[in-house]
Design a protein around this motif. Structure first.
Motif, PDB file in Angstrom:
ATOM      1  N   CYS A  19      18.310  -5.926  -3.604  1.00 44.49           N
ATOM      2  CA  CYS A  19      18.065  -6.309  -2.215  1.00 44.49           C
ATOM      3  C   CYS A  19      18.585  -7.699  -1.867  1.00 44.49           C
ATOM      4  O   CYS A  19      18.479  -8.117  -0.718  1.00 44.49           O
ATOM      5  CB  CYS A  19      16.561  -6.246  -1.926  1.00 44.49           C
ATOM      6  N   MET A  20      19.153  -8.386  -2.831  1.00 43.14           N
ATOM      7  CA  MET A  20      19.612  -9.752  -2.577  1.00 43.14           C
ATOM      8  C   MET A  20      20.799  -9.772  -1.618  1.00 43.14           C
ATOM      9  O   MET A  20      21.665  -8.909  -1.658  1.00 43.14           O
ATOM     10  CB  MET A  20      19.981 -10.430  -3.897  1.00 43.14           C
ATOM     11  N   ASN A  21      20.806 -10.756  -0.752  1.00 43.13           N
ATOM     12  CA  ASN A  21      21.903 -11.014   0.184  1.00 43.13           C
ATOM     13  C   ASN A  21      22.157  -9.851   1.142  1.00 43.13           C
ATOM     14  O   ASN A  21      23.291  -9.586   1.511  1.00 43.13           O
ATOM     15  CB  ASN A  21      23.181 -11.371  -0.571  1.00 43.13           C
ATOM     16  N   ASP A  22      21.101  -9.175   1.534  1.00 47.21           N
ATOM     17  CA  ASP A  22      21.230  -8.095   2.496  1.00 47.21           C
ATOM     18  C   ASP A  22      20.016  -8.122   3.418  1.00 47.21           C
ATOM     19  O   ASP A  22      19.050  -8.827   3.161  1.00 47.21           O
ATOM     20  CB  ASP A  22      21.324  -6.743   1.789  1.00 47.21           C
ATOM     21  N   ILE A  23      20.060  -7.352   4.478  1.00 46.89           N
ATOM     22  CA  ILE A  23      18.985  -7.309   5.456  1.00 46.89           C
ATOM     23  C   ILE A  23      18.408  -5.900   5.488  1.00 46.89           C
ATOM     24  O   ILE A  23      19.159  -4.916   5.528  1.00 46.89           O
ATOM     25  CB  ILE A  23      19.502  -7.693   6.856  1.00 46.89           C
ATOM     26  N   TYR A  24      17.074  -5.819   5.474  1.00 46.01           N
ATOM     27  CA  TYR A  24      16.394  -4.528   5.461  1.00 46.01           C
ATOM     28  C   TYR A  24      15.282  -4.514   6.496  1.00 46.01           C
ATOM     29  O   TYR A  24      14.593  -5.505   6.686  1.00 46.01           O
ATOM     30  CB  TYR A  24      15.776  -4.253   4.086  1.00 46.01           C
ATOM     31  N   ASN A  25      15.109  -3.380   7.123  1.00 54.34           N
ATOM     32  CA  ASN A  25      13.946  -3.159   7.982  1.00 54.34           C
ATOM     33  C   ASN A  25      12.828  -2.586   7.138  1.00 54.34           C
ATOM     34  O   ASN A  25      13.079  -1.871   6.177  1.00 54.34           O
ATOM     35  CB  ASN A  25      14.271  -2.157   9.098  1.00 54.34           C
ATOM     36  N   ILE A  26      11.609  -2.879   7.516  1.00 52.11           N
ATOM     37  CA  ILE A  26      10.447  -2.305   6.844  1.00 52.11           C
ATOM     38  C   ILE A  26       9.691  -1.512   7.893  1.00 52.11           C
ATOM     39  O   ILE A  26       9.287  -2.057   8.911  1.00 52.11           O
ATOM     40  CB  ILE A  26       9.545  -3.400   6.249  1.00 52.11           C
ATOM     41  N   GLY A  27       9.526  -0.217   7.660  1.00 48.51           N
ATOM     42  CA  GLY A  27       8.875   0.596   8.672  1.00 48.51           C
ATOM     43  C   GLY A  27       7.949   1.659   8.145  1.00 48.51           C
ATOM     44  O   GLY A  27       7.184   2.240   8.889  1.00 48.51           O
ATOM     45  N   GLY A  28       8.023   1.954   6.876  1.00 49.42           N
ATOM     46  CA  GLY A  28       7.176   3.016   6.347  1.00 49.42           C
ATOM     47  C   GLY A  28       7.673   4.380   6.766  1.00 49.42           C
ATOM     48  O   GLY A  28       8.850   4.582   7.043  1.00 49.42           O
ATOM     49  N   ASN A  29       6.761   5.324   6.849  1.00 51.60           N
ATOM     50  CA  ASN A  29       7.120   6.694   7.188  1.00 51.60           C
ATOM     51  C   ASN A  29       7.150   6.949   8.692  1.00 51.60           C
ATOM     52  O   ASN A  29       7.487   8.041   9.120  1.00 51.60           O
ATOM     53  CB  ASN A  29       6.114   7.663   6.562  1.00 51.60           C
ATOM     54  N   ASP A  30       6.798   5.956   9.498  1.00 54.29           N
ATOM     55  CA  ASP A  30       6.582   6.173  10.923  1.00 54.29           C
ATOM     56  C   ASP A  30       7.817   6.128  11.807  1.00 54.29           C
ATOM     57  O   ASP A  30       7.953   6.913  12.726  1.00 54.29           O
ATOM     58  CB  ASP A  30       5.576   5.152  11.460  1.00 54.29           C
ATOM     59  N   GLU A  31       8.664   5.156  11.620  1.00 56.02           N
ATOM     60  CA  GLU A  31       9.801   4.898  12.506  1.00 56.02           C
ATOM     61  C   GLU A  31       9.362   4.767  13.959  1.00 56.02           C
ATOM     62  O   GLU A  31       9.754   5.536  14.835  1.00 56.02           O
ATOM     63  CB  GLU A  31      10.877   5.974  12.361  1.00 56.02           C
ATOM     64  N   LEU A  32       8.503   3.803  14.219  1.00 57.70           N
ATOM     65  CA  LEU A  32       7.989   3.544  15.563  1.00 57.70           C
ATOM     66  C   LEU A  32       8.727   2.383  16.201  1.00 57.70           C
ATOM     67  O   LEU A  32       9.151   1.456  15.524  1.00 57.70           O
ATOM     68  CB  LEU A  32       6.499   3.205  15.504  1.00 57.70           C
ATOM     69  N   SER A  33       8.816   2.413  17.516  1.00 54.46           N
ATOM     70  CA  SER A  33       9.390   1.283  18.249  1.00 54.46           C
ATOM     71  C   SER A  33       8.290   0.245  18.481  1.00 54.46           C
ATOM     72  O   SER A  33       7.098   0.531  18.319  1.00 54.46           O
ATOM     73  CB  SER A  33       9.955   1.748  19.596  1.00 54.46           C
ATOM     74  N   ILE A  34       8.694  -0.934  18.887  1.00 51.58           N
ATOM     75  CA  ILE A  34       7.721  -1.974  19.226  1.00 51.58           C
ATOM     76  C   ILE A  34       6.814  -1.465  20.337  1.00 51.58           C
ATOM     77  O   ILE A  34       5.600  -1.652  20.303  1.00 51.58           O
ATOM     78  CB  ILE A  34       8.440  -3.274  19.667  1.00 51.58           C
ATOM     79  N   ARG A  35       7.400  -0.779  21.305  1.00 51.01           N
ATOM     80  CA  ARG A  35       6.618  -0.235  22.412  1.00 51.01           C
ATOM     81  C   ARG A  35       5.571   0.762  21.896  1.00 51.01           C
ATOM     82  O   ARG A  35       4.408   0.719  22.284  1.00 51.01           O
ATOM     83  CB  ARG A  35       7.515   0.450  23.423  1.00 51.01           C
TER      84      ARG A  35
END
Length: 104
Positions: A19-35
């Motif tokens: 994971c070094m020198n890269d960007i990752y999202n963390i979301g779990g199993n949901d894939e929800l928007s901020i809204r």
């Protein structure tokens, strides 16, 4: 995803050379928007979500429709999420309900 899940994933990913020198999202199993996340929390507390106008500069950094999609990170590690966000948020309402009330 719960706070426990979030912490465990951050620690695991942070210690991985993959994971070094890269960007990752963390979301779990949901894939929800901020809204969607805001609406889940608002629903629990019987309030409404009221979008506000964002300054133009904010739109360059963020959007109301951002989705927390962790497929990229999930492809690098084996992790079993304990909760989906909606169930975890509902549990927090019960856990954090007031146990003391003030006298009038």
């Amino acid at each position: 995803m719960s706070v426990v899940n979030l912490c465990e994933v951050l620690i695991c990913a942070g210690m991985s050379e993959k994971c070094m020198n890269d960007i990752y999202n963390i979301g779990g199993n949901d894939e929800l928007s901020i809204r969607e996340m805001a609406e889940v929390i608002a629903n629990i507390y019987s309030v409404n979500v009221k979008p506000i106008e964002w300054p133009e500069m904010a739109f360059k950094l963020e959007s109301w429709d951002t989705v927390f999609d962790s497929k990229k990170l999930n492809g690098l590690m084996v992790y079993s999420y304990q909760y989906n966000f909606k169930d975890w948020a509902q549990e927090q309402k019960v856990f954090n309900s007031p146990k003391i009330s003030l006298r009038s």
